[in-house]
Write an enzyme that holds these catalytic residues in place. Structure first.
Site, PDB file in Angstrom:
ATOM      1  N   GLU A 165       0.717  -1.165   0.108  1.00 54.70           N
ATOM      2  CA  GLU A 165       0.177   0.041   0.026  1.00 54.70           C
ATOM      3  C   GLU A 165       0.893   1.157   0.004  1.00 54.70           C
ATOM      4  O   GLU A 165       1.811   1.407   0.928  1.00 54.70           O
ATOM      5  CB  GLU A 165      -0.866  -0.099   1.305  1.00 54.70           C
ATOM      6  CG  GLU A 165      -1.886   1.272   1.174  1.00 54.70           C
ATOM      7  CD  GLU A 165      -3.083   1.078   2.232  1.00 54.70           C
ATOM      8  OE1 GLU A 165      -3.078   0.031   3.042  1.00 54.70           O
ATOM      9  OE2 GLU A 165      -3.756   1.968   2.370  1.00 54.70           O
ATOM     10  N   GLY A 166       0.592   2.005  -1.139  1.00 51.39           N
ATOM     11  CA  GLY A 166       1.529   3.138  -1.118  1.00 51.39           C
ATOM     12  C   GLY A 166       0.647   4.254  -0.891  1.00 51.39           C
ATOM     13  O   GLY A 166      -0.422   4.218  -0.779  1.00 51.39           O
ATOM     14  N   PHE A 168      -0.531   6.272  -3.347  1.00 51.28           N
ATOM     15  CA  PHE A 168      -1.360   6.536  -4.229  1.00 51.28           C
ATOM     16  C   PHE A 168      -1.985   5.230  -4.850  1.00 51.28           C
ATOM     17  O   PHE A 168      -2.716   5.140  -5.632  1.00 51.28           O
ATOM     18  CB  PHE A 168      -0.587   7.096  -5.362  1.00 51.28           C
ATOM     19  CG  PHE A 168       0.017   8.412  -5.043  1.00 51.28           C
ATOM     20  CD1 PHE A 168      -0.809   9.573  -4.929  1.00 51.28           C
ATOM     21  CD2 PHE A 168       1.349   8.588  -4.794  1.00 51.28           C
ATOM     22  CE1 PHE A 168      -0.092  10.911  -4.382  1.00 51.28           C
ATOM     23  CE2 PHE A 168       2.031   9.822  -4.361  1.00 51.28           C
ATOM     24  CZ  PHE A 168       1.143  10.785  -4.385  1.00 51.28           C
ATOM     25  N   VAL A 170      -3.348   0.827  -3.778  1.00 48.18           N
ATOM     26  CA  VAL A 170      -3.509  -0.318  -2.824  1.00 48.18           C
ATOM     27  C   VAL A 170      -3.054  -1.538  -3.833  1.00 48.18           C
ATOM     28  O   VAL A 170      -3.656  -1.457  -4.789  1.00 48.18           O
ATOM     29  CB  VAL A 170      -4.661  -0.614  -2.029  1.00 48.18           C
ATOM     30  CG1 VAL A 170      -4.252  -1.858  -0.993  1.00 48.18           C
ATOM     31  CG2 VAL A 170      -4.906   0.476  -1.279  1.00 48.18           C
ATOM     32  N   VAL A 171      -2.378  -2.471  -3.407  1.00 52.25           N
ATOM     33  CA  VAL A 171      -1.833  -3.721  -4.382  1.00 52.25           C
ATOM     34  C   VAL A 171      -2.375  -4.841  -3.925  1.00 52.25           C
ATOM     35  O   VAL A 171      -1.994  -5.250  -2.730  1.00 52.25           O
ATOM     36  CB  VAL A 171      -0.425  -3.440  -4.835  1.00 52.25           C
ATOM     37  CG1 VAL A 171      -0.308  -4.658  -5.834  1.00 52.25           C
ATOM     38  CG2 VAL A 171       0.157  -2.091  -5.503  1.00 52.25           C
ATOM     39  N   LYS A 190      -3.662  -3.122  -8.976  1.00 46.02           N
ATOM     40  CA  LYS A 190      -3.492  -2.110  -8.303  1.00 46.02           C
ATOM     41  C   LYS A 190      -4.650  -1.105  -8.441  1.00 46.02           C
ATOM     42  O   LYS A 190      -5.163  -0.855  -9.770  1.00 46.02           O
ATOM     43  CB  LYS A 190      -2.010  -1.302  -8.885  1.00 46.02           C
ATOM     44  CG  LYS A 190      -1.649  -0.232  -7.935  1.00 46.02           C
ATOM     45  CD  LYS A 190      -0.454   0.752  -8.364  1.00 46.02           C
ATOM     46  CE  LYS A 190       0.717   0.212  -8.000  1.00 46.02           C
ATOM     47  NZ  LYS A 190       1.830   1.395  -8.436  1.00 46.02           N
ATOM     48  N   ASP A 302      11.896   6.512 -10.021  1.00 45.36           N
ATOM     49  CA  ASP A 302      11.782   5.922  -8.709  1.00 45.36           C
ATOM     50  C   ASP A 302      12.419   4.529  -8.700  1.00 45.36           C
ATOM     51  O   ASP A 302      11.904   3.643  -8.196  1.00 45.36           O
ATOM     52  CB  ASP A 302      10.244   5.863  -8.586  1.00 45.36           C
ATOM     53  CG  ASP A 302      10.330   5.672  -6.858  1.00 45.36           C
ATOM     54  OD1 ASP A 302      11.054   5.972  -6.092  1.00 45.36           O
ATOM     55  OD2 ASP A 302       8.912   5.344  -6.679  1.00 45.36           O
TER      56      ASP A 302
END
Ligand SMILES: Nc1ncnc2c1ncn2[C@@H]1O[C@H](COP(=O)(O)OP(=O)(O)OP(=O)(O)O)[C@@H](O)[C@H]1O
Length: 585
Positions: A165-166, A168, A170-171, A190, A302
Site C-alpha cells: 500500500e503506497g 497513491f 493499494v496492491v 493495483k 523511482d
C-alpha cells in the site's frame, strides 16, 4: 493551353519561357524554382490534356487533388530536386545526336544535398527518444493492440492478499473469477488514484516497446462505481514473491539470489569472486531493463530495490511501479519543477530536466523537440544514479538498511558527490564490512569500482548511460584474473568517453538557459541585444556572430516552448492522452 514537349536544348540557345511552356504551368510551382525536370507532354496527346484540365477544374475535389499533387511535388523536389540554376545546368540537357546523353524518362536523381538532408532528417527522427517510432507506436501499434487485447471488468476479479500500500494506491494479489477463462494464472491488481492514468499509459507503452523490462502488464481501466470515487484499476501478471529489497535484506545475500538467476551447481568456492559474479548478473539485468525504457524515451525516476521484482517465470529482475515515470517522447508526466522522489535514491539534481526548460510543451511540439531536449538534459542519467546506489548497496552490507544509506548519502554530499574523495575520507577508519566491499569492487583491476564511480557522479552529463554501462568490461568478466587485450582496449575507450569534453558546450547551454539573469551568470537582455547587433560582415567577429546566431536560434526554441506553457498549465489539456484509457461501462 500550349504545352510543348522539350526534347533538346543546347547551352548556346537557352530556351525562352514560351518554349518551356511556362505560361501553361503554375508560375508558383516549386518545380520551377527548384529546377525540377518538368515532364511536358505535347498538346496532341488527348489523355494528357484531359487530365491536366481535370486537375485545374475549380471544384473542391479537384482543388484537393491539385493540392496533393503540389505537396508531392514539393516533397519530391526537396529530396530529389536537381538543383537551382540555368535550365541546362539543372535539366540534364543532352545532345540529340548522342541519344545516350539524353535524360532517361522517370529516372530518380538523388542529389548530394538531398541525400544529406534525407539522412539528417531520418537520423533526427530516429534519435532517442524516437519521434518516428513514436508516431508508429501511437497511431498504428496502440490502435491495433486495442483491437485484439483481452478486456476485463471489476467483477472478473477475486481479491486475494494485500501485497502493498503506497500513498497513491493499494496492491492485491488477485485471481480470475471464472477459472476457465484462460491461462492467466495469478494476477496483481493495483487500485490507484492520482497517478493511475499515467501508470496505465506507461505500462502500455512499455508492453509495446520493451515488454521484458517491466512486469507483464495485462490491462488497465477507469472504474467509477467505487464509493471512494473513480479509481484506475491496473492488472499485471503475478511475477513472483520477492523484490530486490526483500532479497538484499537477507544475511544470505547474494547467495540467496544465485540459484534463482544462475541455476544450481556453481563451481566457484564461496567468496568474493562468486559474490561479484552474482552481483554482476543482477546489475546487468537491471541495466538491460533500464536501457529498454530509456531507449523508448521513458525515465522511471523511482528506481530502488523495492521497485525491482524477481520474475520467477523468466528468472530475471524486472522493473515495477511506473507511477512516477515520465514519457519524454510526448512530454507526459513531465513536470520539471515538481515530482515525487525518494530522497534515499534520488540523484542530486532532483529534477530530470533543467528547471530553466519550461513545462512540458504540447504533445506535437514535445515530440518534435524531444531529441533536442533529451540531449540537452540527459534525463536518463537520473535513473543511472539510483542504479549506482543499488550497486553500492549490493557491495556494502552496511548500506542496505535505510539508516545506513541515509548516512552514506550525507557523507557523499559532504565530499561533493565525489566517490573517490569519500573513499579516501572513510579509508583509515573503514570497518571490516566496508573493507570487504572495496575489495569486491577492486577485483580484476578495480573495474567494478570504476563502473560504480561512473554511475554515481554529481553531474548527470558525466554519468554513463545504461547502454554504455552494459558495454563496460565489468560485465565481460567471468571470474578471469586478467583482462584480455580487447577488454583492455574497451576499458580505455570507456574511460575516454567518460571524460567531460562538453564543458564548452555546457557553458554555452548554461548561458543560454539562464539568459536574462546576470545574477545566475547568464547573458542579460542587454548583452543578448548586443550580440544580436553584431554586424555579420565584420570578419574579425566571426565567432561572436556564430554565437549570436546560436543564441537567437535557441531563443526562438525557448519562445516556442514558453508559448505552449500556458496551454499545458490547463490540466485538462495535459491529460489529452487519458482519453485512450478504457472506462468500465
Ligand atoms: N507484477 C507483480 N508481481 C508480483 N508482485 C507485484 C507485482 N507488482 C507489484 N507487486 C508487489 O506489490 C508491491 C507494491 O507494488 P507497487 O510498488 O507497484 O505499488 P505502490 O502502491 O506504488 O507502492 P509504493 O508506493 O510503496 O511503491 C510491490 O512491492 C510488490 O511486492
Amino acid at each position: 493551353m500550349h504545352v510543348h514537349k522539350v526534347t533538346h536544348m543546347t547551352p548556346l540557345s537557352p530556351p525562352s519561357s514560351s518554349s518551356l511552356g511556362i505560361g501553361s504551368i503554375n508560375p508558383l510551382s516549386p518545380s520551377l524554382f527548384l529546377g525540377k525536370r518538368v515532364k511536358l507532354k505535347p498538346l496532341q496527346e488527348p489523355t494528357s490534356q484531359k487530365s491536366r484540365f481535370t486537375i485545374l477544374k475549380p471544384n473542391s475535389h479537384s482543388t484537393v487533388v491539385a493540392a496533393a499533387v503540389e505537396l508531392v511535388d514539393l516533397v519530391h523536389n526537396v529530396f530529389v530536386g536537381v538543383g537551382v540554376g540555368l535550365p541546362c545546368t539543372v535539366m540534364e540537357c543532352g545532345d540529340i545526336i548522342y541519344r545516350s546523353t539524353l535524360p532517361r524518362s522517370n529516372s530518380l536523381t538523388l542529389t548530394i544535398p538531398g541525400a544529406v538532408l534525407a539522412f539528417g532528417t531520418l537520423s533526427y527522427l530516429w534519435a532517442t527518444p524516437g519521434v518516428a517510432p513514436g508516431f508508429w507506436d501511437m497511431f498504428v501499434l496502440a490502435f491495433v493492440e486495442r483491437l485484439f487485447r483481452p478486456t476485463f471488468k471489476k467483477d472478473d476479479f477475486v481479491l486475494g492478499k494485500k501485497l502493498g500500500e503506497g500513498a497513491f494506491g493499494v496492491v492485491y494479489k488477485v485471481s480470475l473469477a471464472k477459472k476457465n477463462s484462460g491461462k492467466e494464472g495469478d494476477l496483481v491488481l493495483k487500485k490507484a488514484t492520482e497517478y493511475g492514468a499515467v501508470e496505465i499509459w506507461m505500462n502500455e507503452r512499455v508492453r509495446r516497446a520493451c515488454a521484458n523490462s517491466c512486469a507483464d502488464f495485462v490491462y488497465g481501466f477507469l472504474e467509477s462505481s467505487s464509493k471512494k470515487g473513480a479509481e484506475y484499476w491496473l492488472i499485471w501478471r503475478f511475477e513472483g514473491e520477492s523484490t530486490l529489497a526483500d532479497l538484499i535484506q537477507s544475511k544470505e545475500f547474494p547467495y540467496n539470489v544465485e540459484s534463482m538467476i544462475l541455476g544450481e551447481g556453481q563451481d566457484l568456492p564461496k567468496g568474493l569472486e562468486r559474490e561479484n559474479k552474482i552481483i554482476q548478473t543482477i546489475l546487468r539485468q537491471l541495466l538491460f531493463a533500464l536501457d529498454g525504457l530509456h531507449s523508448t524515451g521513458i525515465v522511471h525516476r523511482d528506481i530502488k530495490p523495492q521497485n525491482i521484482i524477481f520474475s520467477e517465470g523468466s528468472r530475471t529482475f524486472k522493473i515495477i511501479d511506473l507511477g512516477a515515470a515520465t514519457d519524454l517522447r510526448v512530454g507526459i508526466n513531465y513536470i520539471p519543477k515538481e515530482f515525487l522522489l525518494d530522497p534515499r535514491y534520488a540523484a542530486p539534481e532532483q529534477y530530470i530536466m533543467s528547471t530553466q526548460t519550461p513545462s512540458a510543451p504540447s504533445a506535437p511540439v514535445a515530440a518534435a523537440l524531444s531529441p533536442v531536449l533529451w540531449q540537452l538534459n540527459l534525463p536518463d542519467r537520473f535513473d543511472i544514479y539510483s542504479t549506482g546506489l543499488i550497486l553500492l548497496q549490493m557491495a556494502f552490507p552496511s548500506f542496505r538498511s535505510d539508516s545506513g544509506l541515509i548516512q552514506f548519502n550525507r557523507q557523499l554530499k559532504r565530499c561533493d558527490y565525489d566517490l573517490n574523495a569519500w573513499r579516501k575520507s572513510v579509508g583509515p577508519r573503514a570497518n571490516a564490512d566496508l573493507r570487504r566491499g572495496f575489495e569486491l569492487l577492486d577485483l580484476d583491476g578495480g573495474i567494478g569500482w570504476e563502473l560504480l564511480t561512473s554511475m554515481v557522479r554529481y553531474k548527470a552529463r558525466q554519468r554513463t548511460s545504461a547502454k554504455a554501462a552494459l558495454a563496460h568490461p565489468y560485465f565481460d568478466k567471468e571470474g578471469l584474473l586478467a583482462l584480455s587485450i580487447m577488454q583492455n582496449l574497451r576499458l580505455q575507450f570507456f574511460r575516454a568517453t567518460q571524460q567531460d569534453y562538453s564543458e564548452a558546450v555546457i557553458w554555452i547551454i548554461q548561458l543560454m538557459a539562464r539568459s536574462g539573469t546576470k545574477k545566475d551568470g547568464g547573458f542579460t537582455e542587454a548583452q543578448l541585444q548586443e550580440l544580436r547587433e553584431i554586424r555579420p560582415q565584420k570578419k574579425s567577429s566571426a565567432q561572436r556572430n556564430a554565437l549570436a546566431s546560436v543564441l537567437q536560434f535557441q531563443r526562438k526554441i525557448l519562445k516556442t516552448l514558453n508559448e505552449s506553457m500556458d496551454e499545458l498549465n490547463q490540466r485538462r489539456k495535459s491529460m489529452w492522452w487519458s482519453r485512450w484509457i478504457p472506462r468500465e461501462e
